[in-house]
Design a protein around this motif. Sequence first.
Motif, short mmCIF file in Angstrom:
data_model
loop_
_atom_site.label_atom_id
_atom_site.label_comp_id
_atom_site.label_asym_id
_atom_site.label_seq_id
_atom_site.Cartn_x
_atom_site.Cartn_y
_atom_site.Cartn_z
N VAL A 1 0.67 -1.02 0.13
CA VAL A 1 0.11 0.24 0.22
C VAL A 1 1.21 1.23 0.08
CG1 VAL A 1 -1.55 -1.13 1.64
CG2 VAL A 1 0.09 -0.12 2.19
N ASP A 2 0.38 2.51 -0.53
CA ASP A 2 1.06 3.88 -0.68
C ASP A 2 0.98 3.85 1.22
OD1 ASP A 2 1.65 3.20 -3.12
OD2 ASP A 2 -0.12 4.31 -3.79
N GLY A 3 1.70 5.28 1.33
CA GLY A 3 2.10 5.87 2.81
C GLY A 3 2.99 6.96 1.92
N PRO A 4 2.35 7.60 3.42
CA PRO A 4 3.57 8.94 3.55
C PRO A 4 5.41 9.30 3.06
CG PRO A 4 2.82 9.50 5.12
CD PRO A 4 2.46 7.53 4.92
N GLY A 5 6.18 7.74 3.65
CA GLY A 5 7.12 7.90 3.15
C GLY A 5 7.61 6.71 2.30
N ALA B 1 -0.66 -7.33 9.62
CA ALA B 1 0.85 -6.80 10.51
C ALA B 1 2.19 -5.60 8.93
CB ALA B 1 1.76 -8.06 10.78
N VAL B 2 2.38 -5.20 10.18
CA VAL B 2 3.13 -4.19 8.66
C VAL B 2 5.39 -4.32 8.14
CG1 VAL B 2 1.40 -2.89 8.56
CG2 VAL B 2 3.57 -2.41 9.87
N ASP B 3 6.11 -4.61 7.65
CA ASP B 3 6.89 -3.79 8.06
C ASP B 3 7.26 -2.78 7.75
OD1 ASP B 3 7.49 -6.66 7.28
OD2 ASP B 3 8.25 -6.24 5.39
N VAL B 4 7.02 -2.03 8.72
CA VAL B 4 8.41 -0.52 9.27
C VAL B 4 9.34 -0.33 8.13
CG1 VAL B 4 9.82 1.00 10.54
CG2 VAL B 4 7.35 -1.02 12.33
N ARG B 5 8.82 1.11 7.65
CA ARG B 5 9.66 1.58 6.69
C ARG B 5 10.97 0.84 7.19
NH1 ARG B 5 9.31 8.06 6.20
NH2 ARG B 5 7.38 7.64 5.95
N GLY B 6 11.39 0.34 5.99
CA GLY B 6 13.44 0.50 6.14
C GLY B 6 13.56 -0.67 6.09
N ASP C 1 16.58 11.62 9.62
CA ASP C 1 15.30 11.57 9.81
C ASP C 1 13.91 11.54 9.56
OD1 ASP C 1 15.58 13.43 7.65
OD2 ASP C 1 15.86 15.01 8.16
N ALA C 2 13.92 10.89 8.70
CA ALA C 2 12.62 9.79 7.83
C ALA C 2 12.46 9.02 9.01
CB ALA C 2 13.12 9.76 6.75
N TYR C 3 12.75 8.52 10.12
CA TYR C 3 12.43 7.14 10.40
C TYR C 3 12.30 7.96 11.84
CZ TYR C 3 14.83 4.38 6.87
OH TYR C 3 14.81 3.75 5.65
N ARG C 4 11.80 9.59 11.76
CA ARG C 4 11.87 9.67 13.92
C ARG C 4 9.88 9.22 13.88
NH1 ARG C 4 12.86 15.23 11.51
NH2 ARG C 4 12.64 15.76 13.52
N LEU C 5 9.49 9.52 14.89
CA LEU C 5 8.31 8.86 15.26
C LEU C 5 6.90 9.27 14.16
CD1 LEU C 5 8.82 8.43 19.29
CD2 LEU C 5 8.04 6.51 17.90
N THR C 6 6.84 10.32 14.03
CA THR C 6 5.90 11.30 14.31
C THR C 6 6.09 10.79 12.91
OG1 THR C 6 7.51 13.16 13.05
CG2 THR C 6 5.63 13.04 15.10
N LEU D 1 18.37 0.98 13.22
CA LEU D 1 19.34 1.34 13.38
C LEU D 1 18.56 3.18 12.91
CD1 LEU D 1 22.38 0.31 12.27
CD2 LEU D 1 21.35 -0.75 14.52
N ASN D 2 18.61 2.90 12.29
CA ASN D 2 18.09 4.53 12.34
C ASN D 2 17.17 5.04 12.79
OD1 ASN D 2 20.01 5.13 10.17
ND2 ASN D 2 18.60 5.58 8.04
#
Length: 335
Positions: free
Chosen positions: A22-26, A69-74, A85-90, A248-249
């Motif tokens: 699916v498409d997400g903001p990142g 269940a997602v694969d988190v970005r990265g 900084d693309a891996y910040r909590l927000t 790690l980011n």
Amino acid sequence: MPQPASTPEPSSSVPGAVHRLVDGPGGRIHLLEQGTGPLVLMIHGFPETSYSWRHQLPAVAAAGFRAVAVDVRGYGRSSAPDDVDAYRLTALVGDNVGVVHALGEETATVVGHDWGSPVAANSALLRPDMFTAAAMLSVPYAPWNPMRPTEGFARIGGSEEFYVSYFQEPGRAEAEIDPDVRGWLAGFYSALSADTMPPPDGASPFFVPSGARMRDRFPRGPLPSWLTEADLDVYSAEFARTGLTGGLNRYRNVDRDWGDLAVWDGARLTRPSLFIGGALDSSTTWMADAIAAYPRTLPGLVSSHILEGCGHWIQQERATEVNDLLTGWLHTVHA
């Protein structure tokens, strides 16, 4: 609304689950989906993938929910932006919002393990209209506080370097991981598993002496009982392909998170919540004060459980027990 695209099943296939992009903001988000009903969004931690929820997906689906269940970005087959900084909590909260929209839903219950726990908690904190309940596994909820995280982690290490500090410099941890991804993962998983972790009076792998590597203190021996050679093959194949920089980011953004979330100083998480921790997990012991503060910080807490004899990889180490607690809680908050 168009349906998310189905994708060919990879080697990490979970029986009964459908793979989607699916498409997400990142960028793209890869997910596993099983069942129908109210949406339950599961967020993994480090160093894992959506595969770490392989025991929960069928159980949550059988309980009458749409388990995702997602694969988190990265990670995995999700996009991996280059910028640290693309891996910040927000940003990760934004990805969760994007997944809910992409799946055609308006609300979701969010469940997180390890780093996924603060992602889940902050999803419910920042978007309580969408994330109506939050379950946190292994890492307790702790509100924002005035100490800059990297300063606090530096103090923990003392004469040695705490692993979060060790992870801060881009490329440093990667240099010890990349030559033997499978061996590094096996050691990291073993170091936090109840049946293979070092004795309490032993040298902790999570404190690194000057000039040493984390893996120098990893346990050497058989795999933990919850981790088969086939499971390790799945994880190592994914990370050999992608590397661990994306994961790690997440650690490299703790100070950015601190700045982003300062407006939430001392914020209580009011949505219905659940916590499950392992009695032998260092996260549970290091953050015992956070757990003791739950009557104040989690006014919506439905129940909190510490599983005796359990380590950090809680939904894999004690799958049946976690499934029972999780599905029981889901039925309570969706009654």
